[in-house]
Design a protein around this motif. Structure first.
Motif, PDB file in Angstrom:
ATOM      1  N   SER A 197       0.922  -1.330   0.223  1.00 47.95           N
ATOM      2  CA  SER A 197       0.226   0.059  -0.273  1.00 47.95           C
ATOM      3  C   SER A 197       0.703   0.984  -0.307  1.00 47.95           C
ATOM      4  O   SER A 197       0.676   2.455  -0.877  1.00 47.95           O
ATOM      5  CB  SER A 197      -0.835   0.115   1.207  1.00 47.95           C
ATOM      6  OG  SER A 197       0.096  -0.001   2.940  1.00 47.95           O
ATOM      7  N   LYS A 201       1.044   3.968  -2.642  1.00 50.76           N
ATOM      8  CA  LYS A 201       0.542   5.802  -3.105  1.00 50.76           C
ATOM      9  C   LYS A 201       2.002   6.251  -3.415  1.00 50.76           C
ATOM     10  O   LYS A 201       1.450   7.451  -3.521  1.00 50.76           O
ATOM     11  CB  LYS A 201       0.581   5.566  -0.886  1.00 50.76           C
ATOM     12  CG  LYS A 201      -0.531   5.604  -0.530  1.00 50.76           C
ATOM     13  CD  LYS A 201      -0.775   5.463   1.051  1.00 50.76           C
ATOM     14  CE  LYS A 201      -1.991   4.897   1.694  1.00 50.76           C
ATOM     15  NZ  LYS A 201      -2.148   5.465   3.291  1.00 50.76           N
ATOM     16  N   ARG A 202       2.911   5.953  -3.362  1.00 49.22           N
ATOM     17  CA  ARG A 202       4.346   6.913  -3.510  1.00 49.22           C
ATOM     18  C   ARG A 202       4.233   7.153  -4.684  1.00 49.22           C
ATOM     19  O   ARG A 202       5.020   7.815  -5.638  1.00 49.22           O
ATOM     20  CB  ARG A 202       5.312   5.973  -2.905  1.00 49.22           C
ATOM     21  CG  ARG A 202       5.139   6.443  -1.200  1.00 49.22           C
ATOM     22  CD  ARG A 202       7.231   5.256  -0.870  1.00 49.22           C
ATOM     23  NE  ARG A 202       7.552   5.608   0.336  1.00 49.22           N
ATOM     24  CZ  ARG A 202       7.906   7.133   0.604  1.00 49.22           C
ATOM     25  NH1 ARG A 202       8.573   7.668  -0.683  1.00 49.22           N
ATOM     26  NH2 ARG A 202       8.867   7.733   1.658  1.00 49.22           N
ATOM     27  N   HIS A 205       1.715   9.220  -5.773  1.00 50.12           N
ATOM     28  CA  HIS A 205       2.406  10.513  -5.841  1.00 50.12           C
ATOM     29  C   HIS A 205       3.363  11.210  -6.546  1.00 50.12           C
ATOM     30  O   HIS A 205       3.276  12.213  -7.175  1.00 50.12           O
ATOM     31  CB  HIS A 205       3.307  10.866  -3.943  1.00 50.12           C
ATOM     32  CG  HIS A 205       3.562  12.312  -3.729  1.00 50.12           C
ATOM     33  ND1 HIS A 205       2.753  12.899  -3.683  1.00 50.12           N
ATOM     34  CD2 HIS A 205       4.952  12.064  -3.354  1.00 50.12           C
ATOM     35  CE1 HIS A 205       3.787  14.276  -3.500  1.00 50.12           C
ATOM     36  NE2 HIS A 205       5.339  13.843  -3.693  1.00 50.12           N
TER      37      HIS A 205
END
Length: 230
Positions: A197, A201-202, A205
């Protein structure tokens, strides 16, 4: 004729050269020999050909290096998290803080150059296309005189005002590196100490930073390379 020459002592300096092109290493060594034609210094040169041998040269050194040349793009040493000459520069700064660092690169992207200067703050930064024998002599001379040296292309780039404010950390860098090798997102936690996860998310981003809307991993890697992040 020279009554005081017996009192003269050469200054010893240990030099590390890490580059995966043997002809570049020879060019460095020839320039160093040429600079030392009067025997003012006693240079001891250690050479390495990739991130692994560079890592070993630093960690196994019995005496600290006074000057280190690093090519930025070289075969990696994933076992120790060393992916480039930047990582070797960070390592030697930690272990030998007095060592003067000279980085050489083919990169001419403003973001990449700016990131190198901010993260490493090298004593010398030379674009390989600027590299000539005289250029190398000049860089070496300035470094020995406690001055910094940036080649002409670097000077031109840093004089530009429009810096991109894109910054990524070591985990982002490792994620991009693994994606560039074709590793699937679900498998990245095997190589990077993050949960799936956190990796996802990275990635999102990074895509936001690089303004990639709904793009694939291939699009992300392509843009990261264009921006000099890989």
């Amino acid at each position: 004729l020279f009554p005081y020459t017996t009192l003269f002592r050469s200054t010893p300096i240990n030099i590390l050269i890490v580059d995966d092109h043997s002809f570049i290493i020879e060019a460095y060594k020839n320039a160093i020999k040429g600079y030392n034609s009067k025997g003012a210094y006693e240079f001891s040169i250690t050479q390495a050909k990739d991130c692994k041998t560079g890592y070993e040269a630093i960690t196994e050194a019995t005496e600290p290096f006074g000057i280190a040349f690093f090519d930025l793009s070289m075969p990696t040493y994933e076992e120790k998290g060393i992916f480039s000459g930047e990582d070797l520069a960070q390592l030697i700064k930690q272990q030998m803080p007095d060592c003067k660092i000279i980085l050489l690169t083919m990169h001419t992207e403003l973001l990449k150059i700016n990131t190198i200067i901010k993260n490493i703050n090298p004593n010398g930064l030379v674009i390989k296309n600027d590299l000539t024998f005289d250029e190398l002599l000049l860089a070496f001379d300035k470094i020995l005189k406690e001055e910094n040296y940036y080649s002409q292309t670097v000077v031109r780039l840093v004089s530009q005002i429009q810096y991109d404010n894109i910054e990524i950390d070591a985990f982002d860098k490792q994620i991009l590196f693994q994606l560039s090798k074709g590793v699937k997102t679900k498998d990245i936690p095997q190589y990077v100490p993050l949960s799936l996860s956190a990796v996802e998310k990275r990635k999102l981003h990074l895509k936001d930073l690089l303004e990639i809307k709904g793009g694939s991993d291939i699009d992300l890697i392509r843009e990261a390379k264009n921006k000099g992040l890989l």
